[in-house]
Design an enzyme around this catalytic site. Structure first.
Site, PDB file in Angstrom:
ATOM      1  N   SER A  97      -9.556   1.211   3.570  1.00 37.33           N
ATOM      2  CA  SER A  97      -8.337   2.044   2.643  1.00 37.33           C
ATOM      3  C   SER A  97      -7.726   1.582   1.612  1.00 37.33           C
ATOM      4  O   SER A  97      -6.884   2.147   0.761  1.00 37.33           O
ATOM      5  CB  SER A  97      -8.094   3.247   3.630  1.00 37.33           C
ATOM      6  OG  SER A  97      -7.093   2.580   4.078  1.00 37.33           O
ATOM      7  N   LYS A 128       1.031  -1.300   0.057  1.00 41.09           N
ATOM      8  CA  LYS A 128      -0.044  -0.288  -0.076  1.00 41.09           C
ATOM      9  C   LYS A 128       0.698   1.490  -0.026  1.00 41.09           C
ATOM     10  O   LYS A 128       2.050   0.990   0.340  1.00 41.09           O
ATOM     11  CB  LYS A 128      -0.782   0.061   1.328  1.00 41.09           C
ATOM     12  CG  LYS A 128      -1.930   0.604   1.197  1.00 41.09           C
ATOM     13  CD  LYS A 128      -3.055   0.580   2.698  1.00 41.09           C
ATOM     14  CE  LYS A 128      -4.516   1.571   2.920  1.00 41.09           C
ATOM     15  NZ  LYS A 128      -4.345   0.838   4.020  1.00 41.09           N
ATOM     16  N   SER A 132      -9.375  -1.157   7.636  1.00 45.00           N
ATOM     17  CA  SER A 132      -8.734  -1.091   5.956  1.00 45.00           C
ATOM     18  C   SER A 132      -8.142  -2.345   5.398  1.00 45.00           C
ATOM     19  O   SER A 132      -7.752  -1.899   3.828  1.00 45.00           O
ATOM     20  CB  SER A 132      -8.029  -0.459   5.829  1.00 45.00           C
ATOM     21  OG  SER A 132      -8.572   1.387   6.548  1.00 45.00           O
TER      22      SER A 132
END
Length: 461
Positions: free
Chosen positions: A156, A81, A180
């Site tokens: 997320s 990420k 997330s």
């Protein structure tokens, strides 16, 4: 049908490397080709390091041929990420408001993977500041769900979930402060683990923030945990290093006491298809010899509002530290949250923190009688790709089952437990007592083996 190289598990890749039946170079080329085919549709990647990844794969190939691998993950492709820093790559945090500058150093999890020999293929997308359980970002193009391109990936760790489902290699890392990792894992039909707080060193550390793997198999998540849980002095909130037998996933579940948390205390209900899939999972555990008992919702609206107020104040502080012209570039949902936080008094802000502590205490107390607690990950199916939540007047609904375990610091995972009539994945959450990360992986591994095989993975349209 032979499994494509990009879709092989990390465990299978390592076995083939060891026997010199596969080269890290051909595997990396297969992953890069897969990314090229899928990216126009799903936009999961922030940056792809194609040349560097191929060069690293050639080095790994030479080491395997010489019988001198560099570490336990040598030559295995990974994505990170984009808020997990890698030296030299800017970290936009999903927001057009961020000033782009090369990261000065690798974050702890990135450093541990590189030390283990893994190869970073690239960085995946996220919404502004990781604030959403959805994909929209003011910086990245809209990331879409590989199962249905008009559906959301969740957030997320939006790109990480999409990349795992699309087959961008076996290992993907996300971050989780309220769901997330688990929500994208659920929406994208992959496995995702939120470890106990402090199990995986994070920099900068913060309350509720963790890093965890998204993979197609539980065993691959365990492989990732073996590397990323190694210590790093930069995280002053991390747990003491512990020698955990991450690969010992077999477990007899007979006699385990499992709580079933399914019915929220508010005036809304879990979607019917989600509810049915979770009940079927509970029945499977009962057939395996576990004792499954209903658990009443222990949360209150005051606790949840306190959590929401605390994080909206974080948005206000983030934007207040920027010049106004930069702050104006942030997504509308960030600016709206910051504006609302400006209406809170100092007393209300402190009360928000207190209510989060109450949520933590209530979660530990309610789950302590059980070895594990199962629940939906998301109470809804994947919603529209460009939406920021599932709509309606209940914005806290989407993280109802996930955020509590961030604040209690307990490990929790999402594992696929079914598909909707329209072909959308449904995730089951398995949470354990604090520090029992291995137990959560073991129960998930049991469920993975006891469940019907995963249907064929999605393909580019």
């Amino acid at each position: 049908m032979k499994t494509p190289l990009y879709a092989l598990s990390a465990a299978d890749l390592l076995s083939n490397y060891r026997q010199r039946e596969l080269s890290p170079v051909e595997v990396m080329q297969s992953v890069l080709d897969r990314i090229e085919h899928w990216e126009p549709g799903i936009r999961a990647m922030y940056v792809v390091h194609a040349e560097q990844a191929l060069a690293a794969a050639r080095s790994a190939e030479a080491r395997w041929l010489a019988g001198t691998p560099n570490g336990p993950l040598d030559g295995v492709p990974v994505t990170l990420k984009e808020n997990i820093a890698t030296r030299g790559t800017p970290v936009p945090l999903g927001s057009a408001a961020t000033v782009l500058a090369p990261a000065p150093a690798d974050a702890p999890a990135a450093a541990r993977l590189l030390e283990a020999g893994a190869i970073v293929v690239g960085k995946t997308t996220m919404p502004d500041f990781g604030f959403l359980g959805a994909a929209p970002s003011s910086f990245h193009p809209l990331t879409r769900n590989p199962w249905k391109l008009d559906r959301n990936t969740g957030g997320s760790s939006s790109g990480a979930g999409a990349a795992a489902a699309a087959g961008y290699g076996p290992l993907h890392l996300g971050t989780d402060i309220g769901g997330s990792v688990r929500i994208p894992a659920s929406f994208c039909g992959v496995f995702g683990l939120k470890p106990s707080h402090g199990r995986v060193p994070v920099h900068p550390p913060a309350a509720a923030r963790v890093i965890g793997p998204l993979t197609r198999t539980v065993a691959d998540a365990a492989l990732a945990m073996q590397a990323i849980s190694r210590p790093d002095a930069r995280d002053y909130m991390s747990l003491p290093p512990q020698d955990i037998a991450w690969q010992q996933l077999e477990r007899d579940i007979r006699g385990l006491r499992i709580g079933l948390w399914l019915d929220p205390s508010g005036d809304w209900q879990v979607d019917a298809e989600v509810r049915a899939a979770v009940l079927a999972a509970a029945h499977l555990f009962e057939q395996g010899g576990a004792v499954v008992e209903p658990v009443r919702d222990w949360t209150t609206m005051d606790m949840r509002i306190g959590m929401a107020h605390f994080f909206t104040m974080r948005c206000r502080v983030d934007l207040a530290g920027m010049p106004p012209e930069r702050a104006s570039l942030a997504a509308g949902y960030i600016r709206k949250a910051a504006e609302f936080a400006g209406t809170l008094t100092p007393e209300q802000t402190f009360q928000a923190f207190t209510r989060m502590q109450q949520l933590r205490e209530a979660t530990v107390a309610a789950t302590q009688p059980y070895d594990f607690v199962i629940s939906p990950v998301s109470p809804v199916l994947p919603f529209a790709a460009d939406a920021i939540n599932s709509g309606g007047d209940l914005p806290l609904k989407d993280s109802h089952f996930t955020a509590v375990f961030n604040h209690s610091e307990q490990p929790a995972a999402s594992i696929p437990c079914g598909m909707s009539r329209d072909g959308l994945p449904i995730g089951l959450q398995i949470s354990g007592r604090r520090f029992d990360d291995l137990g959560v992986l073991q129960l998930a591994h049991w469920f993975e083996r006891a469940s019907e095989p995963q249907r064929q993975w999605p393909e580019p349209h």
